[in-house]
Design an enzyme around this catalytic site. Structure first.
Site, PDB file in Angstrom:
ATOM      1  N   GLU A 116       8.279  30.188 -15.997  1.00  0.00           N
ATOM      2  CA  GLU A 116       9.105  30.451 -17.186  1.00  0.00           C
ATOM      3  C   GLU A 116       8.978  29.329 -18.229  1.00  0.00           C
ATOM      4  OE1 GLU A 116      10.053  33.309 -17.399  1.00  0.00           O
ATOM      5  OE2 GLU A 116      10.675  34.072 -15.449  1.00  0.00           O
ATOM      6  N   HIS A 139      17.798  27.899 -16.365  1.00  0.00           N
ATOM      7  CA  HIS A 139      17.789  29.325 -16.041  1.00  0.00           C
ATOM      8  C   HIS A 139      18.280  29.502 -14.614  1.00  0.00           C
ATOM      9  CE1 HIS A 139      16.573  33.404 -15.364  1.00  0.00           C
ATOM     10  NE2 HIS A 139      15.630  33.069 -14.504  1.00  0.00           N
ATOM     11  N   HIS A 141      20.349  32.611 -11.654  1.00  0.00           N
ATOM     12  CA  HIS A 141      20.715  33.997 -11.334  1.00  0.00           C
ATOM     13  C   HIS A 141      22.151  34.025 -10.782  1.00  0.00           C
ATOM     14  CE1 HIS A 141      16.118  34.505 -10.212  1.00  0.00           C
ATOM     15  NE2 HIS A 141      16.290  34.361 -11.518  1.00  0.00           N
ATOM     16  N   GLU A 169      39.923  29.729 -21.606  1.00  0.00           N
ATOM     17  CA  GLU A 169      39.083  28.692 -22.217  1.00  0.00           C
ATOM     18  C   GLU A 169      37.718  29.183 -22.690  1.00  0.00           C
ATOM     19  OE1 GLU A 169      39.111  25.200 -19.782  1.00  0.00           O
ATOM     20  OE2 GLU A 169      41.163  24.782 -20.406  1.00  0.00           O
ATOM     21  N   HIS A 210      18.678  40.248 -14.729  1.00  0.00           N
ATOM     22  CA  HIS A 210      17.854  39.175 -14.167  1.00  0.00           C
ATOM     23  C   HIS A 210      18.667  37.878 -13.996  1.00  0.00           C
ATOM     24  CE1 HIS A 210      13.847  36.793 -14.090  1.00  0.00           C
ATOM     25  NE2 HIS A 210      14.840  35.976 -13.779  1.00  0.00           N
TER      26      HIS A 210
HETATM   27  O1  2HA Z   1      11.203  30.923 -11.293  1.00  0.00           O
HETATM   28  O2  2HA Z   1      13.805  32.672 -11.766  1.00  0.00           O
HETATM   29  O3  2HA Z   1      12.595  34.029 -13.685  1.00  0.00           O
HETATM   30  C1  2HA Z   1      11.843  31.999 -10.726  1.00  0.00           C
HETATM   31  C2  2HA Z   1      12.606  32.746 -11.725  1.00  0.00           C
HETATM   32  C3  2HA Z   1      11.832  33.558 -12.664  1.00  0.00           C
HETATM   33 ZN    ZN Z   2      14.776  34.150 -12.917  1.00  0.00          ZN
END
Ligand code: 2HA
Ligand code: ZN
Length: 271
Positions: A116, A139, A141, A169, A210
């Site tokens: 990414e 990033h 999840h 908040e 995602h």
């Molecule tokens: O690197 O989360 O979006 C693993 C991820 C890809």
């Molecule tokens: Zn990811």
């Protein structure tokens, strides 16, 4: 030269990835972090004239030429960063051509930066234009944020409004709201460009079904943004199937934003 294993930026990467793994947000190789470092702090630990190898990035990052980043590795697990940072992390510098990364440390097993990287570096470029002090792109999840993607419209006004309603908040922590992208193929320059476009207005961008991107000045600030969205999404998921009796009203959100002096997205309220 000081031992890089004692560098505060390596320590921060270790702590943050371990924390995110323990929260259940970054299963397997899920998630990635890039953190822009000052040349002066890195040269205490590394000889900046010594490039281990060069790796093509596949896109143009001219605005970042000479900039140094510590970045999680592709296919690497957040779970393992703490015990083996030199394999799971790398320190790269964007070379003079703007499309090559010079490896200064890490990716010890011959690996490379996260798949990414386009979304990360393009987001850095976009955020630096708005906030020259931006340093971190993250990033992840997060579980409830992801769950919410399946039962809530992926519309950034409606999505932000729902999150703002879930914790008092929220409007103070992310007054700029949350940008939302539809499901897109990850790991591509296209999703990188789409993310960066959103980052011109938002410090938080949901990748439909995602995960989420966050950007900020420090690791704490960036983590805190994602953490606050995740908390709000958790409250939403705990209550979405129940009759709603109370809510934070739009007028109350205005009161909050004005009291704390934040510049909020007025067009995301229904007044
Ligand atoms: O690197 O989360 O979006 C693993 C991820 C890809
Ligand atoms: Zn990811």
């Amino acid at each position: 030269m000081k031992d890089i294993m004692t560098a505060p930026f390596v320590e921060e990467m270790k702590k943050t990835t371990a924390n995110m793994y323990r929260l259940g947000w970054d299963e397997r190789n899920g998630g990635n972090i890039s953190y822009m470092l000052e040349e002066d702090e890195v040269k205490e630990y590394l000889d900046l004239d010594k490039v281990i190898r060069t790796i093509s990035t596949g896109f143009d990052a001219t605005d970042l030429i000479g900039k140094i980043f510590i970045v999680t590795g592709t296919g690497k697990y957040f779970k393992n960063v703490e015990s083996d940072p030199e394999t799971n992390l790398g320190i790269i510098r964007i070379a003079k051509d703007g499309t090559t990364a010079e490896l200064l440390w890490g990716y010890k097993d011959g690996g490379k930066f996260t798949s990414e990287l386009p979304a990360h570096l393009m987001s850095h470029m976009a955020r630096l234009k708005v906030d020259p002090e931006n340093r971190v792109v993250m990033h992840s999840h997060p579980t409830h944020t992801l769950a919410m993607n399946y039962v809530h419209e992926l519309d950034e006004k409606k999505f932000t409004h729902t999150l703002w309603e879930m914790c008092t908040e929220c409007i103070v922590v992310f007054p700029d709201g949350v940008g939302v992208l539809p499901w897109m193929l990850c790991g591509t320059n296209e999703i990188g460009e789409a993310t960066a476009k959103k980052m011109e207005y938002f410090r938080l961008v949901v990748w439909g079904m995602h995960g989420i991107y966050g950007a900020g000045k420090t690791m704490d600030e960036t983590f805190g943004l994602i953490e606050t969205v995740e908390k709000a999404a958790e409250i939403f998921m705990l209550t979405a199937h129940l009759p709603r009796i109370n809510t934070i009203k739009d007028e109350e959100m205005v009161e909050l934003a004005e009291f704390f002096g934040v510049n909020y997205r007025k067009d995301f309220l229904n007044i």
